[in-house]
Design an enzyme around this catalytic site. Structure first.
Site, PDB file in Angstrom:
ATOM      1  CG  ASP A 125      -2.120   0.803   1.188  1.00 48.25           C
ATOM      2  OD1 ASP A 125      -2.062   1.875   0.559  1.00 48.25           O
ATOM      3  OD2 ASP A 125      -3.141   0.397   1.771  1.00 48.25           O
ATOM      4  CG  ASP A 154      -3.839   6.165   1.296  1.00 48.97           C
ATOM      5  OD1 ASP A 154      -4.813   5.495   1.665  1.00 48.97           O
ATOM      6  OD2 ASP A 154      -3.526   7.251   1.823  1.00 48.97           O
ATOM      7  CD  GLU A 175      -8.578   5.401  -0.340  1.00 53.36           C
ATOM      8  OE1 GLU A 175      -9.365   5.287   0.602  1.00 53.36           O
ATOM      9  OE2 GLU A 175      -7.588   6.163  -0.284  1.00 53.36           O
ATOM     10  CG  HIS A 222      -8.526  -0.157   5.918  1.00 57.65           C
ATOM     11  ND1 HIS A 222      -8.507  -0.342   4.551  1.00 57.65           N
ATOM     12  CD2 HIS A 222      -7.857   0.990   6.136  1.00 57.65           C
ATOM     13  CE1 HIS A 222      -7.852   0.659   3.977  1.00 57.65           C
ATOM     14  NE2 HIS A 222      -7.440   1.478   4.923  1.00 57.65           N
ATOM     15  CG  ASP A 223     -10.429   3.626   5.291  1.00 58.93           C
ATOM     16  OD1 ASP A 223      -9.756   3.607   6.337  1.00 58.93           O
ATOM     17  OD2 ASP A 223      -9.950   3.789   4.152  1.00 58.93           O
TER      18      ASP A 223
HETATM   19  C1  GLC Z   1      -7.099   6.149   2.929  1.00 56.76           C
HETATM   20  C2  GLC Z   1      -6.891   4.957   3.839  1.00 56.76           C
HETATM   21  C3  GLC Z   1      -7.230   5.367   5.243  1.00 56.76           C
HETATM   22  C4  GLC Z   1      -6.283   6.471   5.657  1.00 56.76           C
HETATM   23  C5  GLC Z   1      -6.342   7.638   4.664  1.00 56.76           C
HETATM   24  C6  GLC Z   1      -5.196   8.579   4.868  1.00 56.76           C
HETATM   25  O1  GLC Z   1      -8.405   6.549   2.865  1.00 56.76           O
HETATM   26  O2  GLC Z   1      -7.634   3.860   3.392  1.00 56.76           O
HETATM   27  O3  GLC Z   1      -7.164   4.290   6.142  1.00 56.76           O
HETATM   28  O4  GLC Z   1      -6.609   6.928   6.931  1.00 56.76           O
HETATM   29  O5  GLC Z   1      -6.266   7.206   3.332  1.00 56.76           O
HETATM   30  O6  GLC Z   1      -4.003   7.975   4.458  1.00 56.76           O
END
Ligand code: GLC
Ligand code: CA
Length: 519
Positions: free
Chosen positions: A90, A192, A249, A318-319
């Site tokens: 990641d 990310d 993402e 996970h979010d």
């Molecule tokens: C993305 C991740 C999340 C993180 C954010 C900042 O959304 O999935 O877990 O807190 O980015 O890096």
């Protein structure tokens, strides 16, 4: 996979790489008794002060000792490759930790050579932040640095300063971090917060919600058009390593998702997440389990996808709150989760599962004193969806011999018990993944929506003369679907009783779903 919560090898209560290595058979042991997943994505394992549990990186090319070592990554890659599973790490390119050496240098003085590696700006005339941008985790997206009298930008926590991707030295340094892992044999990355890399050139104020009276819109610096050029540059790094993959993402409308792929030229990311089954395009509300809503998002996304692109769907991560709990107002979240599994694995493209989804894990209520997620003060806290895997019903759930970093969920939701129960959701996932692999129509076939009852979302996947029908009834009562021409047999139901053939019709029980096959 959220390694922190997968398997703990040394009893410190935190999942780690040796723990993961000992559990690979569960993911794919080459037989029908394992999940049979095709590839593994790990959330960040790089050195980090863990203010955002790894999404605040201090060194992009090393491993945090809490998780293990770079040697463990080498071993993981080797073991996964032996099982035919590529490994994705990641990459967090939008921001570093405020403890990253680059930021320590950058903040040390206005003339430091790394000053421009981050986004610094003078205060407004009254001393307030340079513009009205809110951080995604609440509060202003700017923090004043007392030493130099300027503000720095952070899209997320103040401990996560945003890099300045308009600076070619930043681009070169970050590209090099990718190469370092790709050279080492890692197969790709999830990227990310990738739509945020390029900010508005004038750092202009964000528009306001509710026609100008409400809060500033947090995603004003999301998907700024120039970002797609930056993604092309990143793609060229992956192109130096044939066979590697970049998954963004990506948040946005179906049209914006198209741009993440590079549009018709397909010279952007290989894959861009479509979160349309989780939340609306602006990430405000969860999507209801409603056939009409889902049909709309799936068909619009399919139509906007560039020719030759592969879509990328997920129900969980996970979010966000877990699917079972998002859809459990009447206590039937589990039935909906079973149907949703057949939808997800029946859609064209890549299906991304989040650990525990295959067990039907719910959100876990975490007592106030044990909450961990620093973002919880501003957004829905993410601890409830990050609780550890439950391998069995013992006190440490097979996850740890110590005290887990977050409490466990309901004891009955665990791998050992579900493994014994042929009717469990775990076996549904195993069967669905196996059948999906056995049928090219499901794996890589075309997509055609089928008309019928508004409460039934149905579509056919076709490859040559093989067809698979995916039908999902989101009503709590029985519904009937007139089958397209062909001689259909049921391949798999969300429950053994979920679907029945009645001549040229398919009867789906309330909240039932199925796959059917015709040649
Ligand atoms: C993305 C991740 C999340 C993180 C954010 C900042 O959304 O999935 O877990 O807190 O980015 O890096
Ligand atoms: Ca550990």
């Amino acid at each position: 996979m959220y390694p922190r919560s997968f398997s703990d090898s040394n009893g410190d209560g935190i999942g780690d790489l040796p723990g993961l290595l000992s559990r690979l058979d569960y993911l794919n042991d080459g037989t029908d008794a394992s999940l049979g997943i095709d590839a593994l994505w790990l959330t960040p394992v790089f050195p980090s002060p863990m203010k955002d549990f790894g999404y605040d990186v201090t060194d992009y090319v090393d491993v945090d000792p809490i998780f293990g070592s770079t040697g463990d990554i080498d071993q993981l890659v080797a073991e996964c490759h032996r099982r035919g599973m590529p490994v994705l790490l990641d990459w967090v390119p939008n921001h570093t930790s405020d403890q990253h050496p680059w930021f320590l240098e950058s903040r040390s003085s206005k003339t430091n050579p790394k000053r421009d590696w981050y986004v610094w700006s003078d205060p407004a005339s009254d001393g307030s932040p340079p513009n009205n941008w809110p951080g995604a985790f609440g509060g202003p997206a700017w923090t004043l640095d007392e030493t130099t009298g300027q503000y720095y930008l952070h899209s997320f926590l103040p401990e996560q300063p945003d890099l300045n991707w308009r600076n070619p030295d930043v681009v070169a340094a970050m590209h090099e971090t990718l190469r370092s892992w790709l050279r080492r044999g890692v197969d790709g990355f999830r990227l990310d917060a990738i739509g945020r890399l390029i900010k508005h050139p004038d750092l202009a104020d964000a528009g306001l919600r509710d026609g100008g009276d409400g809060e500033p819109i947090a995603d004003n610096h999301n998907n700024y058009p120039e970002v797609f050029e930056t993604l092309r540059g990143i793609r060229r790094v992956f192109d130096e390593f044939p066979g590697t993959v970049a998954i963004g993402e990506s948040f946005g409308t179906p049209h914006e998702i198209r741009e993440f792929y590079g549009g018709a030229a397909l010279d952007g990311l290989h894959l861009a997440f479509n979160f349309g089954l989780i939340q609306d395009e602006r990430q405000r509300a969860y999507v209801p389990w409603d056939a009409a809503v889902i049909r709309d998002i799936v068909t619009r996304s399919w139509e906007a996808l560039p020719q030759g692109a592969v879509s990328c769907w997920a129900l969980n991560n996970h979010d966000r709150g877990r699917f079972v709990s998002r859809n459990d107002a009447d206590g039937r979240g589990n039935e909906r989760a079973r149907a949703a599994a057949l939808l997800l694995l029946g859609l064209p493209g890549v299906a991304v599962l989040y650990q525990g989804e295959e067990l039907g894990m719910p959100n876990v209520e975490v007592p106030a004193g044990q909450l961990q997620d620093p973002a919880r003060f501003h957004i829905e806290g993410r601890d409830p969806m990050r609780t550890p895997m439950q391998w069995d019903a013992t006190i440490g759930r097979g996850f740890t011999t110590g005290t887990p970093w977050l409490p466990f969920g309901p004891g009955e939701v665990n791998v050992a018990d579900e493994d014994e129960d042929r009717e469990s959701i775990l076996w549904l996932y195993r069967d669905a993944i196996r059948i999906r692999r056995e049928h090219p129509a499901l794996y890589e076939g075309d997509f055609m929506a089928v008309d019928g009852d508004t409460d039934v979302f149905a579509f056919v996947r076709r490859d040559g003369d093989e067809q698979v029908l995916v039908a999902v009834n989101t009503a709590t009562e029985q519904r009937t679907l007139t089958l397209p021409a062909g001689s259909w047999t049921i391949l798999l139901g969300s429950r053994s009783t979920a679907a029945t053939m009645e001549g040229a019709a398919l009867r789906l029980e309330g909240l039932g779903a199925c796959w059917a096959f015709a040649r």
